[in-house]
Design a protein around this motif. Structure first.
Motif, PDB file in Angstrom:
ATOM      1  N   ASP A 123      10.871  21.392  24.529  1.00 36.99           N
ATOM      2  CA  ASP A 123       9.504  20.992  24.055  1.00 36.99           C
ATOM      3  C   ASP A 123       9.720  20.133  22.817  1.00 36.99           C
ATOM      4  OD1 ASP A 123       6.632  20.908  24.097  1.00 36.99           O
ATOM      5  OD2 ASP A 123       6.531  22.430  22.551  1.00 36.99           O
ATOM      6  N   LEU A 124      10.511  20.775  21.796  1.00 37.88           N
ATOM      7  CA  LEU A 124      10.847  19.936  20.797  1.00 37.88           C
ATOM      8  C   LEU A 124      11.419  18.746  20.891  1.00 37.88           C
ATOM      9  CD1 LEU A 124      11.984  23.041  18.074  1.00 37.88           C
ATOM     10  CD2 LEU A 124       9.824  21.291  17.863  1.00 37.88           C
ATOM     11  N   VAL A 125      12.384  18.634  21.691  1.00 33.57           N
ATOM     12  CA  VAL A 125      13.078  17.259  21.869  1.00 33.57           C
ATOM     13  C   VAL A 125      12.333  16.359  22.699  1.00 33.57           C
ATOM     14  CG1 VAL A 125      15.010  16.349  23.297  1.00 33.57           C
ATOM     15  CG2 VAL A 125      15.494  18.398  21.871  1.00 33.57           C
ATOM     16  N   GLY A 126      11.227  16.819  23.456  1.00 35.60           N
ATOM     17  CA  GLY A 126      10.446  15.955  24.145  1.00 35.60           C
ATOM     18  C   GLY A 126       9.380  15.359  23.354  1.00 35.60           C
ATOM     19  N   SER A 132       8.633  11.655  17.920  1.00 35.20           N
ATOM     20  CA  SER A 132       9.372  11.402  16.625  1.00 35.20           C
ATOM     21  C   SER A 132      10.549  11.980  16.522  1.00 35.20           C
ATOM     22  CB  SER A 132       8.687  11.477  15.312  1.00 35.20           C
ATOM     23  OG  SER A 132       8.333  13.008  15.402  1.00 35.20           O
ATOM     24  N   LEU A 133      10.595  13.165  16.938  1.00 38.75           N
ATOM     25  CA  LEU A 133      12.058  14.176  16.963  1.00 38.75           C
ATOM     26  C   LEU A 133      12.760  13.405  18.086  1.00 38.75           C
ATOM     27  CD1 LEU A 133      13.496  16.449  15.721  1.00 38.75           C
ATOM     28  CD2 LEU A 133      12.349  17.982  17.255  1.00 38.75           C
ATOM     29  N   ARG A 172      14.575  10.358  16.684  1.00 34.61           N
ATOM     30  CA  ARG A 172      15.578  10.626  15.711  1.00 34.61           C
ATOM     31  C   ARG A 172      16.855  11.310  16.252  1.00 34.61           C
ATOM     32  NH1 ARG A 172      12.737  14.703  11.255  1.00 34.61           N
ATOM     33  NH2 ARG A 172      14.638  14.225  10.533  1.00 34.61           N
ATOM     34  N   LEU A 173      16.676  12.128  17.328  1.00 36.95           N
ATOM     35  CA  LEU A 173      17.871  12.761  17.775  1.00 36.95           C
ATOM     36  C   LEU A 173      18.723  11.520  18.806  1.00 36.95           C
ATOM     37  CD1 LEU A 173      16.470  16.190  19.317  1.00 36.95           C
ATOM     38  CD2 LEU A 173      17.993  15.726  17.385  1.00 36.95           C
ATOM     39  N   ALA A 174      17.969  10.607  19.157  1.00 37.20           N
ATOM     40  CA  ALA A 174      18.652   9.779  20.077  1.00 37.20           C
ATOM     41  C   ALA A 174      19.346   8.767  18.878  1.00 37.20           C
ATOM     42  CB  ALA A 174      17.518   8.853  20.710  1.00 37.20           C
TER      43      ALA A 174
END
Length: 78
Positions: free
Chosen positions: A61-64, A67-68, A71-73
């Motif tokens: 859910d967070l990765v989806g 903005s997050l 940032r992870l990508a």
């Protein structure tokens, strides 16, 4: 997977999963009781299984989130 989809997953036959990392987790008493209650409702799932599934769903859910996710990508590229 969303957290709200977990009960449906727990109703199905348990799939074997490789788990290579171990964490020690301290929970408030009320949360520990909730995990224990879920494990009683779904006897094929251990408390560890329940926690693993909940953490995985929360991370999905967070990765989806927009903005997050960006940032992870960006972090993966460096």
């Amino acid at each position: 997977m969303k957290v709200t989809e977990l009960p449906e997953l727990w109703e199905k036959e348990k799939q074997a999963q490789e788990r290579s990392h171990e964490y020690n987790l301290r929970l408030p008493l009320e949360d520990a009781a909730r995990i224990a209650a879920l494990a009683e409702l779904y006897p094929d799932r251990s408390e560890s299984d329940i926690l693993n599934d909940m953490v995985a769903a929360a991370l999905d859910d967070l990765v989806g989130q927009g903005s997050l996710k960006e940032r992870l990508a960006a972090q993966k590229k460096t």
